[in-house]
Design a protein around this motif. Structure first.
Motif, short mmCIF file in Angstrom:
data_model
loop_
_atom_site.label_atom_id
_atom_site.label_comp_id
_atom_site.label_asym_id
_atom_site.label_seq_id
_atom_site.Cartn_x
_atom_site.Cartn_y
_atom_site.Cartn_z
N GLU A 44 45.60 14.71 31.44
CA GLU A 44 45.10 13.52 32.12
C GLU A 44 46.21 12.84 32.92
OE1 GLU A 44 43.21 11.12 29.15
OE2 GLU A 44 41.56 12.53 28.85
N GLU A 47 46.92 14.65 36.21
CA GLU A 47 45.91 14.42 37.24
C GLU A 47 46.18 13.13 38.01
OE1 GLU A 47 42.31 14.47 35.04
OE2 GLU A 47 42.20 16.67 34.93
N LYS A 48 46.99 12.23 37.41
CA LYS A 48 47.31 10.96 38.06
C LYS A 48 48.65 11.02 38.80
CE LYS A 48 44.96 8.24 34.47
NZ LYS A 48 45.14 7.21 33.42
N SER A 56 46.92 20.11 40.30
CA SER A 56 46.51 18.94 39.50
C SER A 56 45.85 19.40 38.21
CB SER A 56 45.53 18.07 40.31
OG SER A 56 45.05 17.01 39.52
#
Length: 442
Positions: A44, A47-48, A56
């Motif tokens: 997670e 992905e940021k 990603s």
């Protein structure tokens, strides 16, 4: 999930009941179960954050952890783990929580058990008492009350209808009771015009008692073009605490006086009202309307009495979060009523001479708690008696609201939550059906 399955998953939960319908949940998450959160955290975060050379969500865990730092990565793991295991726990244990939890992390670390506590408000158990006997007793107390319509009540309605159809004739004589007058006025206290205390070309009918006592009487005998000053005292019970019982100076100028010529109340008058063939037909219709209004008022009075009695005999420990939520709802209702009168919420509190916080404190102590209990009582009776509306009934009630939208496009533009509307319509129908049952108990 049973206890063996919980232990197999590496999570143990201990429940402790607390006062005021609260519960403490102590979570012990094994090091292995906690470490399983690591890969999800890395995915997670990746992905940021942009990582050169990696797609990603496909960045190796150690790369992500090094990039954000061990301490920050651990904090992210703990945050995700607490949310996951808390939600899983209350679902598995079927704990009826209300609102969000207060979380306290007691122990954390890589390759170590995660230990945390969650204190939550839970939906309380309610002991209704003998609600059936209580409702019957209240209804019996109302059994002697009869609905009657007096001839004076019918006459009053006929006079009102005639008043609405009065013809006006401009006159030069002094004003009399029953005349319509156009006036300019100022209300002065302590040398200054009070807020909202002045108007130009204001229309009033002398004798309708729309102003404070004595105001309309002071204008009797005044001609168009004349001015008059007089002092009056505001009623002791007045919506503005600042003015209640206080004396003020009124400066009034009468611009015009109109005599109101009322039509004769007869068969022809009744035919002019609408579909009535005679005065008797109109009078009978008025009688039916008054009778229905009184019947509804009596039912509302009985309903209030029944709920008050059921609240009195029930036993329940209310969570503070429910009372607070109901208090905020009451403030919102007050704001809506104020808006309908063209006032801001702040203006209402100013006129009432009480602060919002003071009123909230009063409501929390009684009214809000009573409303919460009443709602819980109705819900519990519906559950015990298996009172549920049919889908067709719910849809019909929803349609009563949806008819205010012109078309499908306007409905879509409103972004109305139809699921929430369905639940609202269902809850209202349940409430209506329970109250109907209670009102009929003998």
């Amino acid at each position: 999930m049973n206890q063996k399955k919980k232990e197999a998953s590496g999570v143990k939960i201990e429940k402790t009941e607390l006062p005021k319908s609260k519960m403490k949940l102590a979570f012990s998450v094994s090091a292995e179960a906690f470490e399983e959160i690591s890969s999800r955290t890395a995915r997670e975060l990746s992905e940021k954050i942009k990582f050169d050379g990696f797609r990603s969500g496909k960045v190796p865990e150690e790369v992500v952890e090094n990039a954000v730092g061990e301490e920050a990565f651990l904090a992210e793991m703990v945050d995700r783990a607490v949310k996951k295991f808390y939600v899983d726990g209350i679902l598995d244990e079927k704990i009826p929580v209300i609102g969000g939890p207060e979380i306290k992390v007691l122990s954390q670390g890589r390759n170590r058990p995660l230990i945390f506590e969650a204190e939550v408000a839970v939906y309380p158990e309610i002991q209704l008492g003998d609600w059936s006997a209580a409702a019957k007793k209240v209804n019996a107390g109302f059994s002697q009350e009869k609905i009657t319509v007096e001839e004076d009540e019918i006459k009053k309605e006929l006079d009102f209808l005639a008043s609405q159809r009065a013809k006006l004739a401009l006159v030069s004589r002094p004003a009399r009771m029953g005349d319509q007058a156009e006036v300019d006025f100022e209300v002065i206290k302590d040398g200054a015009i009070i807020e909202g205390g002045s108007a130009k070309k204001h229309i009033l009918i002398l004798g309708e008692k729309k102003f404070i006592p004595g105001f309309e009487e002071e204008l009797v005998g005044v001609k168009a073009g004349e001015a008059k000053e007089f002092k009056l005292k505001f009623p002791e019970k007045y919506h503005s605490q600042f003015l209640a019982g206080q004396e003020a100076l009124f400066k009034v100028k009468v611009n015009s006086v109109w005599e109101r010529i009322l039509p004769e109340i007869n068969d022809e008058f009744a035919k002019g009202i609408g579909r009535f063939e005679s005065l008797k037909g109109l009078s009978d219709n008025i009688r039916e309307g008054i009778e229905k209004e009184k019947t509804d008022q009596l039912a509302a009075k009985k309903q209030t009495a029944i709920l008050e009695k059921l609240v009195e005999i029930c036993r329940v420990e209310l969570p503070e979060v429910l009372v607070e939520s109901e208090t905020e709802k009451m403030v919102e209702e007050l704001a809506n009523r104020a808006a309908m009168m063209g006032m801001r919420k702040e203006d209402y509190f100013l006129q009432a001479g009480i602060s919002e916080e003071e009123l909230k404190k009063q409501w929390r102590a009684k009214e809000a708690a009573t409303r919460v209990k009443a709602g819980m009582i109705v819900a519990q009776i519906a559950k015990e008696e298996k009172i549920q509306p049919e889908s067709a009934e719910i849809e019909e009630k929803m349609n009563l609201f949806l008819r205010y939208f012109k078309n499908v496009k306007s409905l879509e533009e409103s972004q109305l939550d139809l699921k929430a509307l369905y639940e609202k319509a269902k809850a209202e129908l349940v409430n209506e059906k329970v109250m109907e049952r209670l009102l009929k108990m003998e």
